[in-house]
Design a protein around this motif. Sequence first.
Motif, short mmCIF file in Angstrom:
data_model
loop_
_atom_site.label_atom_id
_atom_site.label_comp_id
_atom_site.label_asym_id
_atom_site.label_seq_id
_atom_site.Cartn_x
_atom_site.Cartn_y
_atom_site.Cartn_z
N LEU A 139 0.82 -1.20 0.00
CA LEU A 139 0.00 0.00 0.00
C LEU A 139 0.86 1.26 0.00
CD1 LEU A 139 -2.81 1.25 0.13
CD2 LEU A 139 -2.67 1.13 2.61
N VAL A 140 1.90 1.28 0.82
CA VAL A 140 2.80 2.44 0.89
C VAL A 140 3.51 2.64 -0.45
CG1 VAL A 140 4.93 3.33 1.94
CG2 VAL A 140 3.13 2.38 3.38
N LEU A 141 4.01 1.56 -1.06
CA LEU A 141 4.68 1.65 -2.35
C LEU A 141 3.71 2.12 -3.43
CD1 LEU A 141 6.98 -1.50 -2.31
CD2 LEU A 141 7.65 0.89 -2.08
N SER A 142 2.48 1.65 -3.40
CA SER A 142 1.48 2.08 -4.38
C SER A 142 1.19 3.57 -4.24
CB SER A 142 0.17 1.29 -4.22
OG SER A 142 0.40 -0.07 -4.48
N MET A 143 1.04 4.04 -3.03
CA MET A 143 0.77 5.46 -2.79
C MET A 143 1.96 6.32 -3.22
SD MET A 143 -2.26 5.76 -1.79
CE MET A 143 -2.34 7.40 -1.15
N ALA A 144 3.17 5.84 -2.95
CA ALA A 144 4.37 6.59 -3.36
C ALA A 144 4.41 6.70 -4.88
CB ALA A 144 5.63 5.91 -2.83
N GLY A 145 4.07 5.64 -5.58
CA GLY A 145 4.04 5.67 -7.04
C GLY A 145 3.02 6.65 -7.56
N LEU A 146 1.84 6.70 -6.94
CA LEU A 146 0.81 7.65 -7.36
C LEU A 146 1.24 9.08 -7.11
CD1 LEU A 146 -2.45 5.90 -6.11
CD2 LEU A 146 -1.75 6.27 -8.48
N LEU A 147 1.86 9.33 -5.97
CA LEU A 147 2.28 10.69 -5.64
C LEU A 147 3.37 11.19 -6.56
CD1 LEU A 147 2.24 10.57 -1.74
CD2 LEU A 147 0.60 11.70 -3.25
N SER A 148 4.30 10.31 -6.96
CA SER A 148 5.39 10.75 -7.82
C SER A 148 4.91 11.04 -9.24
CB SER A 148 6.52 9.72 -7.83
OG SER A 148 6.07 8.54 -8.47
N ALA A 149 3.77 10.51 -9.62
CA ALA A 149 3.26 10.69 -10.98
C ALA A 149 2.21 11.78 -11.06
CB ALA A 149 2.68 9.37 -11.49
N GLN A 150 2.09 12.58 -10.04
CA GLN A 150 1.06 13.61 -10.03
C GLN A 150 1.40 14.76 -10.95
OE1 GLN A 150 -1.95 13.53 -8.34
NE2 GLN A 150 -1.36 11.42 -7.97
N GLU A 151 0.37 15.33 -11.51
CA GLU A 151 0.50 16.52 -12.33
C GLU A 151 0.88 17.69 -11.44
OE1 GLU A 151 -2.40 17.42 -15.63
OE2 GLU A 151 -3.08 18.79 -14.06
N THR A 152 1.77 18.55 -11.92
CA THR A 152 2.13 19.75 -11.18
C THR A 152 1.67 20.97 -11.97
OG1 THR A 152 4.34 19.87 -12.18
CG2 THR A 152 4.13 18.68 -10.08
N ARG A 153 1.36 22.03 -11.24
CA ARG A 153 0.93 23.28 -11.85
C ARG A 153 1.70 24.43 -11.21
NH1 ARG A 153 -4.61 23.28 -14.15
NH2 ARG A 153 -5.02 21.10 -14.60
N ARG A 154 2.10 25.38 -12.05
CA ARG A 154 2.84 26.55 -11.59
C ARG A 154 2.37 27.73 -12.41
NH1 ARG A 154 7.53 28.54 -14.02
NH2 ARG A 154 7.64 26.68 -15.32
N GLU A 155 1.91 28.78 -11.73
CA GLU A 155 1.40 29.96 -12.43
C GLU A 155 2.44 31.08 -12.37
OE1 GLU A 155 -2.89 31.82 -12.73
OE2 GLU A 155 -1.99 32.31 -10.80
N ILE A 156 2.64 31.74 -13.52
CA ILE A 156 3.55 32.89 -13.56
C ILE A 156 2.84 34.06 -14.22
CG2 ILE A 156 5.63 31.44 -13.66
CD1 ILE A 156 5.85 32.46 -16.64
N VAL A 157 3.24 35.27 -13.83
CA VAL A 157 2.74 36.48 -14.47
C VAL A 157 3.56 36.70 -15.74
CG1 VAL A 157 2.47 38.98 -14.23
CG2 VAL A 157 2.00 37.47 -12.28
N ASN A 158 2.87 36.95 -16.83
CA ASN A 158 3.51 37.17 -18.12
C ASN A 158 3.37 38.67 -18.46
OD1 ASN A 158 4.70 36.74 -20.59
ND2 ASN A 158 2.82 36.01 -21.56
N ALA A 159 4.11 39.48 -17.72
CA ALA A 159 3.99 40.94 -17.88
C ALA A 159 4.61 41.40 -19.19
CB ALA A 159 4.68 41.63 -16.70
N ALA A 160 4.07 42.47 -19.73
CA ALA A 160 4.63 43.10 -20.92
C ALA A 160 6.01 43.66 -20.56
CB ALA A 160 3.70 44.20 -21.40
N PRO A 161 6.85 43.95 -21.56
CA PRO A 161 8.18 44.49 -21.27
C PRO A 161 8.16 45.77 -20.42
CG PRO A 161 8.05 43.82 -23.56
CD PRO A 161 6.67 43.69 -23.00
N THR A 162 7.10 46.57 -20.56
CA THR A 162 6.95 47.77 -19.72
C THR A 162 5.56 47.74 -19.09
OG1 THR A 162 6.00 49.14 -21.47
CG2 THR A 162 8.42 49.12 -21.29
N PRO A 163 5.38 48.35 -17.93
CA PRO A 163 4.06 48.39 -17.30
C PRO A 163 3.01 49.04 -18.20
CG PRO A 163 5.73 49.08 -15.73
CD PRO A 163 6.41 48.94 -17.06
N GLU A 164 3.43 50.02 -19.03
CA GLU A 164 2.49 50.69 -19.92
C GLU A 164 1.92 49.70 -20.95
OE1 GLU A 164 5.84 51.87 -19.63
OE2 GLU A 164 5.22 53.15 -17.98
N GLY A 165 2.70 48.69 -21.31
CA GLY A 165 2.24 47.70 -22.29
C GLY A 165 1.02 46.95 -21.82
#
Length: 180
Positions: A6-32
Amino acid sequence: MMKTILVLSMAGLLSAQETRREIVNAAPTPEGDSKPNSDKVPDVYAGKGQFDRILVLRFKYNTDMLAGIEKIVKQEKIRNAVVLSGAGSVRGYQIHQVSNRDFPSKNMFVKNPTEPADVISMNGYIINGKIHAHMTMATPDRAFGGHLEPGTTVFTFGIVTLGVMSDGADFTHLDDKTYR
């Protein structure tokens, strides 16, 4: 014994999880990001050109799709092209998607290096040598897509068809979010 399994099965599931990371994609200048639409920029315009040649790229097992496209773009000296189609399957993927509705824009990077998927389609552009490819993938449970990122590795095979534009085609503002 059962507890260990059970522990090995759970470890396998956790290592295969999708990850998400959000970043701000700002224009080169704030005016943009804060500027309003300009009357000098048309609501829609047509860029003219014609295909100089069509290239069909074939990717082998465990090849990074984006790196492969980048290699061909450099090797074939491609400036502007249209990604006409794509098919195949991947061993894992990384894509990004827009994740908000107001400027500055934000991108959500979604990564799962261990989830296989079929490549249902690919389209996009090569603009001044820069790849802007979108892809749709599917698993038995869902279809999803986004911008192709490094880490999307081929499983059985990958095919991408490029329509290379002749000289004179101007794709300069196609993906410029500040040209408004």
